[in-house]
Design an enzyme around this catalytic site. Structure first.
Site, PDB file in Angstrom:
ATOM      1  N   CYS A  24       0.830  -1.210   0.000  1.00 41.59           N
ATOM      2  CA  CYS A  24       0.000   0.000   0.000  1.00 41.59           C
ATOM      3  C   CYS A  24       0.868   1.265   0.000  1.00 41.59           C
ATOM      4  CB  CYS A  24      -0.906  -0.071   1.229  1.00 41.59           C
ATOM      5  SG  CYS A  24      -1.573   1.492   1.781  1.00 41.59           S
ATOM      6  N   CYS A  27       0.208   3.783   2.835  1.00 40.89           N
ATOM      7  CA  CYS A  27       0.712   3.251   4.110  1.00 40.89           C
ATOM      8  C   CYS A  27       2.185   3.622   4.293  1.00 40.89           C
ATOM      9  CB  CYS A  27       0.568   1.731   4.166  1.00 40.89           C
ATOM     10  SG  CYS A  27      -1.136   1.160   4.052  1.00 40.89           S
TER      11      CYS A  27
END
Length: 99
Positions: A24, A27
């Site tokens: 991600c 993230c």
């Protein structure tokens, strides 16, 4: 994991759980921001990272549909939840308002 998780979130100190995934992009952007939050607040907050791919049951229990998702717990209660990346000052403010 869930037994240990339950012990962690019972803390009197706010616990920010960062549900993330290695793949991600946002993230990865959030990680250094959370590091700065920890540096600023020190012992006033615990920050725990939970990989949703390795902890699917925990992610399902808290209905984490997208990553990153941050949830703040205090004394076992969910106090706040937000998906996506926030700036350091926003996160600090939320933690302080839940202290």
């Amino acid at each position: 994991m869930s037994q240990k998780f339950n012990e962690i979130i019972q803390s009197e100190t706010p616990v920010l759980i960062d549900f993330f995934a290695d793949w991600c992009g946002p993230c990865k952007m959030l990680a250094p921001i959370l590091k700065e939050v920890k540096e600023e607040l020190g012992d006033k907050v615990k920050i725990i990272k939970i990989d949703v791919d390795k902890n699917e049951q925990l992610a399902a229990k808290y209905q984490v549909r997208g990553v990153p998702t941050m949830i703040i717990f205090k004394s076992g209660e969910q106090k706040w939840r937000q998906s996506g990346v926030l700036q350091k000052d926003e996160i600090v403010q939320v933690i302080q308002s839940n202290s």
